[in-house]
Enzyme design. Structure first.
Site, short mmCIF file in Angstrom:
data_model
loop_
_atom_site.label_atom_id
_atom_site.label_comp_id
_atom_site.label_asym_id
_atom_site.label_seq_id
_atom_site.Cartn_x
_atom_site.Cartn_y
_atom_site.Cartn_z
N HIS A 3 17.09 -74.49 42.44
CA HIS A 3 16.62 -74.83 41.08
C HIS A 3 15.97 -76.22 41.08
O HIS A 3 16.38 -77.13 40.37
CB HIS A 3 17.76 -74.75 40.04
CG HIS A 3 17.22 -74.62 38.64
ND1 HIS A 3 17.89 -73.96 37.64
CD2 HIS A 3 16.08 -75.07 38.06
CE1 HIS A 3 17.20 -74.01 36.52
NE2 HIS A 3 16.08 -74.69 36.76
N GLY A 61 12.49 -76.52 40.77
CA GLY A 61 11.12 -76.37 40.28
C GLY A 61 10.62 -77.62 39.57
O GLY A 61 9.49 -78.06 39.78
N ALA A 62 11.46 -78.21 38.73
CA ALA A 62 11.03 -79.36 37.92
C ALA A 62 11.36 -80.68 38.59
O ALA A 62 11.10 -81.74 38.03
CB ALA A 62 11.74 -79.30 36.57
N GLU A 103 24.44 -69.38 39.41
CA GLU A 103 24.01 -70.72 39.83
C GLU A 103 25.00 -71.78 39.34
O GLU A 103 25.35 -71.80 38.17
CB GLU A 103 22.62 -70.97 39.22
CG GLU A 103 22.04 -72.30 39.55
CD GLU A 103 20.70 -72.51 38.83
OE1 GLU A 103 19.91 -71.56 38.70
OE2 GLU A 103 20.47 -73.64 38.38
N ASP A 137 13.88 -69.53 42.52
CA ASP A 137 14.44 -70.88 42.39
C ASP A 137 15.70 -70.84 41.53
O ASP A 137 16.27 -71.87 41.21
CB ASP A 137 13.37 -71.77 41.74
CG ASP A 137 13.72 -73.25 41.80
OD1 ASP A 137 14.27 -73.67 42.84
OD2 ASP A 137 13.45 -73.98 40.82
N ALA A 159 11.72 -69.00 36.95
CA ALA A 159 12.03 -69.16 35.52
C ALA A 159 13.55 -69.16 35.31
O ALA A 159 14.19 -70.21 35.47
CB ALA A 159 11.35 -68.05 34.73
N ARG A 160 14.13 -68.03 34.99
CA ARG A 160 15.58 -67.96 34.77
C ARG A 160 16.12 -66.70 35.42
O ARG A 160 15.48 -65.63 35.37
CB ARG A 160 15.91 -67.93 33.27
CG ARG A 160 15.67 -69.25 32.54
CD ARG A 160 16.64 -70.35 33.00
NE ARG A 160 16.45 -71.60 32.30
CZ ARG A 160 15.70 -72.61 32.72
NH1 ARG A 160 15.04 -72.52 33.86
NH2 ARG A 160 15.62 -73.72 32.02
C1 3PG Z 1 13.35 -76.58 32.85
O1 3PG Z 1 13.73 -75.72 32.03
O2 3PG Z 1 12.67 -77.55 32.49
C2 3PG Z 1 13.69 -76.42 34.30
O3 3PG Z 1 14.47 -75.32 34.52
C3 3PG Z 1 14.27 -77.67 34.88
O4 3PG Z 1 15.65 -77.77 34.83
P1 3PG Z 1 16.35 -79.10 35.42
O5 3PG Z 1 15.86 -80.27 34.63
O6 3PG Z 1 17.81 -78.87 35.21
O7 3PG Z 1 15.97 -79.22 36.85
#
Ligand code: 3PG
Length: 396
Positions: free
Chosen positions: A280, A282-283, A257, A252, A228-229
């Site tokens: 980072h 994840g997405a 960061e 992550d 998450a954060r």
């Molecule tokens: C989000 O909040 O959607 C994720 O942390 C993804 O962040 P990013 O698009 O910078 O990878």
């Protein structure tokens, strides 16, 4: 003049082309950082970012900015109080990258249990150590605590149930269709968990939530995942728990960061062999990025064609407008003005108002949210207008 959209982060080309086809002026500058944005966003009407920080200077110095879209879920990189002061809409794309984040969270759990990264590092260094790496316990039948059961937590729950884990959640009010048990108190939940995974947004309430007390509730040798954060965990408390309780951690996100895509890093977490950090990501699957981009396009399309803001995050949650006034009226000039003047004369503030028209354009309906009630006498005055069909007034 064309609406100018500045995209200040990496964005799939297919979707940039879709924006261009929408007769918008598209300025794609994926390398912009926090410091470049005040100048770069000066003339933009719409700003699209991923994790690039939109600070108050960017917002204050913008001349035309009307909408900021976070192409992702978390909006903590946008200085929303400044946007509120200028009436700039902030929207996000919730749920679009949830599966990607959930997949990483599950991957990190398995990685911690099997120590996959250490296996690989040793292999690369020419070391074979089957004995050492044969000590994993396995995840089947283990108890998982999901802290934050929103879009991402729910996806983690489904996958963890498929692994045969007992899944408990904190905040069941936001979960549908997944059979997991709710524990409202962390002091009840954490001592039961073999694995804890955090899926909360960064807010005032969640900052430093995982502190010394929370680590005190966690089982020795348990696993902690944070996709998450970083702010949600107190880093000093985490380091102490890693050292004293052998809590094994995979995250992550981490304190300090970098904003840039490539940078040198220095963190006390680098010294800890029971801590795995990913970048980072994840997405950052193609599937998730395409889904986020498609949603961003939808938000821009809705906004530029009808003024509607999908996933508008800085809309006030009006808590103190306890009265609703609904006036049906002939759709003619001056009718609403006459209603408003009756309300103004009594110094009543209208918090929100919507006027919609029935098919055919003869009759309209105006709904107002008010802080204080209108009187019977005021309702009578409204009825005196021959163009008013009905007035209803209720406490909500
Ligand atoms: C989000 O909040 O959607 C994720 O942390 C993804 O962040 P990013 O698009 O910078 O990878």
């Amino acid at each position: 003049m064309k609406v100018k959209v500045l995209i200040a982060d990496k964005f799939p080309e297919l979707y940039i082309n879709q924006l261009k086809e929408m007769e918008l002026e598209v300025d794609y500058q994926p390398k912009l950082g926090e410091k470049d944005l005040p100048e770069a966003a000066k003339e933009a009407d719409i700003l699209v970012v991923r994790s690039t920080i939109v600070n108050s200077e960017t917002i204050k110095s913008s001349k035309k900015l009307n909408l900021i879209i976070r192409a992702g879920a978390g909006v903590n990189n946008i200085e929303i109080p400044s946007a509120n002061q200028k009436g700039i809409y902030v929207a996000n794309c919730p749920g679009m990258n949830s599966i990607a984040v959930a997949e990483l969270a599950i991957g990190l759990m398995i990685s911690l249990d099997r120590r996959i990264p250490d296996n690989v590092i040793d292999f690369r260094n020419g070391k074979w150590n089957k004995g050492e790496y044969s000590k994993a316990e396995g995840l089947f039948g283990k108890t998982l605590g999901i802290i934050g059961v929103g879009n991402i937590g729910k996806e983690v729950a489904k996958r963890a149930l498929a692994l045969g884990m007992n899944v408990y959640g904190k905040d069941i009010s936001r979960i549908e269709g997944v059979m997991i048990k709710d524990f409202s108190e962390m002091s009840q939940l954490l001592p039961l968990c073999d694995v804890v995974t955090i899926h909360l947004p960064a807010t005032k309430e969640t900052k430093g939530l995982f502190n010394k007390e929370m680590f005190g509730y966690m089982k020795p040798n348990s696993l902690l995942i944070n996709t998450a954060r970083a702010d949600i965990i107190d880093q000093d408390a985490l380091i102490e728990a890693v050292k004293t309780k052998n809590i094994r951690v995979a995250m992550d996100v981490f304190k300090g960061e970098p904003e840039e895509k490539t940078a040198e890093i220095k963190s006390p977490l680098q010294e800890l062999k029971n801590v795995y950090i990913t970048h980072h990501i994840g997405a950052s699957t193609e599937q998730a990025q395409n889904a986020v981009a498609a949603e961003t396009i939808r938000i821009i399309k809705d906004f530029t064609t009808s003024g509607v803001i999908a996933h508008w995050v800085n809309r006030a949650k009006i808590a103190d407008a306890h009265y609703q006034l609904v006036v049906k009226h002939f759709d003619k000039p001056g009718v609403l003005a006459s209603i408003m003047s009756i309300i103004r004369d009594k110094n009543i503030n209208i918090e929100e108002i919507e006027n919609v028209i029935f098919d055919g354009g003869v009759v309209a309906c105006c709904t107002m949210k008010l802080k204080t009630p209108v009187t019977t006498d005021m309702i009578k005055q409204m009825h005196d207008n021959p163009n008013v069909l009905s007035v209803s007034h209720v406490a909500v």
